[in-house]
Design an enzyme around this catalytic site. Structure first.
Site, PDB file in Angstrom:
ATOM      1  CD  GLU A 197      -1.870  -2.227   0.984  1.00  0.00           C
ATOM      2  OE1 GLU A 197      -2.750  -3.051   0.418  1.00  0.00           O
ATOM      3  OE2 GLU A 197      -0.954  -2.733   1.643  1.00  0.00           O
ATOM      4  CG  ASN A 274      -2.064  -5.103  -2.463  1.00  0.00           C
ATOM      5  OD1 ASN A 274      -1.904  -5.843  -1.252  1.00  0.00           O
ATOM      6  ND2 ASN A 274      -1.693  -3.896  -2.417  1.00  0.00           N
ATOM      7  CG  ASP A 319      -6.091  -4.801  -0.896  1.00  0.00           C
ATOM      8  OD1 ASP A 319      -4.747  -5.582  -0.978  1.00  0.00           O
ATOM      9  OD2 ASP A 319      -6.539  -4.401   0.266  1.00  0.00           O
ATOM     10  CB  CYS A 616      -5.662  10.496  10.066  1.00  0.00           C
ATOM     11  SG  CYS A 616      -4.652  12.112   9.846  1.00  0.00           S
ATOM     12  CG  HIS A 620      -5.985   8.526  14.743  1.00  0.00           C
ATOM     13  ND1 HIS A 620      -6.026   8.459  16.107  1.00  0.00           N
ATOM     14  CD2 HIS A 620      -4.949   8.881  14.224  1.00  0.00           C
ATOM     15  CE1 HIS A 620      -4.931   8.681  16.369  1.00  0.00           C
ATOM     16  NE2 HIS A 620      -4.041   8.995  15.379  1.00  0.00           N
ATOM     17  CG  MET A 658       1.115  10.891  16.949  1.00  0.00           C
ATOM     18  SD  MET A 658      -0.012  10.328  15.557  1.00  0.00           S
ATOM     19  CE  MET A 658      -0.016  11.771  14.521  1.00  0.00           C
TER      20      MET A 658
END
Length: 698
Positions: A197, A274, A319, A616, A620, A658
């Site tokens: 990815e 993928n 994918d 994000c 998240h 983070m």
């Protein structure tokens, strides 16, 4: 907390002291082959080289499974997903935790013998699409092998947990990761990697188990055409790619999970992933099968050369990886025994291949599949539905990138002739980014993944499917409300074990799917159970801990199971009397502020939504709806909200996982993301007030 009684503990300790600790010294090819008949040990990831996850143990049966109870449990210092299947030899359980840590546990006492932490930098999670997980270790000749999230392959002394050697298997300047379990074949440790990815080029490698020296490496997709090809198979592969830019995008094809081995044929089978980006229209304009994406490769493990390949999804644009479990078996097909390879990959078709030649014997849909009508047996290729490649229009189709079946382990019972795997039905939305596509230090799908919105709860479901690979039809099914359920184990006791997203470990009859027993694990389960025999008793063990991409990526549907992560090693036996401690009572959190509308333009909020989706979402949650493993940004306190720029750009929370995004975002971008987060917080607040407002209306 260990939940054994004191008498059990002391008895176990006394017995352990009387026995020498000869850990893993006898694990070699002969031992793994012999374990097919002797189910007392679990020496390799899928128990044997065939990866059937079938045990011949039959002390626990459908007649007495209802007497199963907890023998002991071990609380683990782990707060992310647990995906490993423990290995067992000579009274010791070996497993991996999140962040690529390894443990050895005394199976009699539940005591941790040693633990190993490779000290992976927590901000490396930025390069991990699907949680900081690890799917297990390998054993060989007194050593334990583990791959790390930052690309190392490490050999540990099985008795002490001390590092013997370490090899960096990836370019640390690129976003490679390792989450899969190594396999050891012919004295060589085989390891792949992930990161498609994010724009990497896939390969898998073999290292000498004793010295750590690399023996060979197989690249799965061609690289820079101006340079010599690393392996001769790439000459033919390059003819299936179009344009002159594909190699700049990485190409993908990472081998991040499945492997199996046939000692008689001396063939290692590896599944590849993928493309990078997902969208073939961007990485290979003009089409092409793009070998060896989404393929099953048969490799000579001594030379690293290709014997044959079968491409599951030619020119993959969705994918649809072929990294899902590969299982070997002998089936009677057309009145003759055939040595076959079976796979239920993401794309929704169940494949049966001749494992010596790669000939496709059959392929049928095992769930809702709208991207292709069928697989043509003559060509071996799927018959695609017009428009499924979303060249011009956004499409909603099944399966999605989550897959009709993902990495979660499946099992094959040679007594029933059935394969058992977790099925999931989740729609996918794809849009061609076209000329707007740029390579980022983030997800690079070319399919507008950043546009992903929350999946409604009612649109998703799961099931345990028992599949007849000869008839290519479903034998029975147990439906589940939720998706992302755990892997399976099957035994000679006519049993199938599976953990679920909502926190139960369940035993079913293998022939009919009758529910026989369950245990409330207090956490969602994604890993597969295993079983072993010790001192004359059969045990079932499970790494229980909610995690992985579904709860990480969040959204309303992923929250539906209503579980959190309570990481434990759970071990069961007949008439086990231990118990888990009660869950703490939920305490309502006080509202620290009443949110208001964001002071930003609609254009800035829209831009913030796209930036949030790009950088994000994978941690998240879509729509800023956290799946529970990572903080929900809508609920940040004022102090943390005030440090938004420092957190995102300067990485002040790097030790907590983070990372800094200074290489990708500017302060104005971060402000737009913050504005979008605040807008979602306010939207959630307004939604929470709707029932009260409705009641107040006359």
């Amino acid at each position: 907390m260990n939940t054994q009684s004191a008498s059990q503990l002391f008895a176990g300790l006394a017995l352990a002291l009387m026995m020498p600790l000869a850990v893993a010294t006898q694990v070699d090819e002969a031992a793994i082959i012999a374990s097919k008949k002797d189910g007392s040990q679990w020496l390799s990831n899928g128990r044997t080289y065939e990866e059937q996850r079938f045990s011949p143990l039959d002390q626990i049966t459908e007649q007495n499974a209802d007497k199963l109870g907890l023998a002991w449990s071990l609380d683990l210092d782990n707060h992310r997903g647990l995906e490993a299947t423990p290995l067992f030899v000579d009274g010791v359980l070996f497993a991996s935790l999140s962040w690529s840590r390894a443990i050895a546990v005394d199976a009699r006492t539940g005591k941790t013998l040693w633990s190993f932490d490779p000290q992976v930098a927590r901000d490396k999670a930025r390069d991990a699409c699907c949680d900081a997980v690890n799917r297990g270790v390998a054993l060989w000749n007194g050593k334990v092998f583990i791959g790390t999230l930052d690309g190392r392959l490490i050999a540990l002394d099985a008795k002490t947990g001390k590092q013997v050697w370490s090899q960096q298997t990836t370019d640390i300047s690129k976003p490679y990761t390792i989450t899969g379990a190594p396999r050891v074949v012919k004295g060589k440790v085989i390891i792949g990697n992930g990161g498609a990815e994010y724009g990497v080029r896939g390969y898998f490698s073999a290292y000498d188990a004793e010295t750590g020296k690399m023996a060979w490496r197989f690249y799965t997709v061609p690289g820079d055409p101006s340079k010599p090809y690393e392996n001769p198979e790439l000459v033919e592969a390059a003819k299936t790619w179009k344009g002159d830019q594909y190699w700049k995008f990485g190409g993908g094809g990472t081998a991040w999970d499945s492997m199996a081995y046939d000692p008689e044929m001396n063939l290692l089978y590896v599944g590849t992933g993928n493309g990078s980006p997902w969208n073939r229209e961007l990485r290979s304009p003009g089409g092409g099968d793009n070998l060896y994406l989404s393929s099953i490769l048969a490799i000579n493990p001594e030379t690293g050369r290709l014997a044959w390949h079968y491409q599951v999804t030619p020119g993959d644009s969705w994918d649809f990886t072929a990294t899902q479990q590969i299982t070997l078996a002998t089936l009677e097909i057309a009145g003759k025994p055939r040595k076959v390879l079976m796979q239920a990959p993401k794309n929704g078709f169940f494949y049966v291949l001749d494992r010596q030649t790669g000939e496709l014997l059959s392929a049928e849909k095992f769930g809702k599949v709208t991207w292709a009508e069928k697989v043509d047996l003559a060509s071996g290729k799927p018959v695609e539905v017009p428009g499924s490649r979303y060249e011009k229009e956004t499409i909603v189709m099944w399966p999605s990138p989550f897959g009709a079946h993902n990495w979660h382990s499946m099992s094959f019972n040679p007594q029933t002739g059935l394969v058992y795997f977790p099925y999931q039905e989740i729609p996918g939305v794809y849009r061609n980014e076209g000329k707007n596509f740029v390579k980022r230090n983030a997800f690079n799908t070319g399919a507008a993944f950043y546009d992903t919105t929350e999946i409604p709860r009612e649109a998703v479901s799961g099931a345990l499917v028992a599949w007849d690979p000869v008839k290519q039809k479903e034998a029975w099914r147990v439906p589940y409300t939720h998706y992302w359920n755990g892997g399976t184990l099957t035994t000679a006791g006519n049993l199938v074990f599976q953990g679920t997203a909502d926190g139960d470990l369940i035993a079913y009859s293998a022939d009919k799917g009758k529910r026989l027993w369950s245990f409330a694990a207090q956490t969602g389960i994604v890993a597969a159970p295993m079983t072993y025999s010790l001192d004359g008793e059969q045990y079932v063990a499970l790494m229980a801990g909610w995690g992985g991409v579904a709860p990480l990526i969040g959204g309303d549907a992923s929250l539906a199971p209503g579980v959190g992560n309570i990481s434990r090693l759970l071990v069961f036996k007949l008439n086990g009397k231990a118990a888990l401690p009660p869950l703490p009572e939920k305490v309502a959190t006080a509202v620290t502020r009443i949110p208001g509308p964001v002071q930003a333009s609609a254009a800035d909020i829209t831009a913030g939504k796209q930036l949030y989706g790009t950088y994000c979402t994978v941690c998240h949650g879509v729509g800023v709806v956290s799946g529970g493993l990572i903080p929900d940004l809508r609920k940040s306190d004022d102090a943390r909200r005030a440090m938004f720029q420092q957190i995102v750009l300067d990485g002040v929370l790097r030790p907590l996982g983070m990372p800094s995004f200074k290489d990708s975002l500017k302060p104005a971008d971060v402000q737009k993301i913050k504005d979008y987060v605040i807008s979602q917080e306010y939207a959630a607040y307004l939604k929470s007030q709707e029932p009260a407002a409705a009641k107040a209306t006359p």
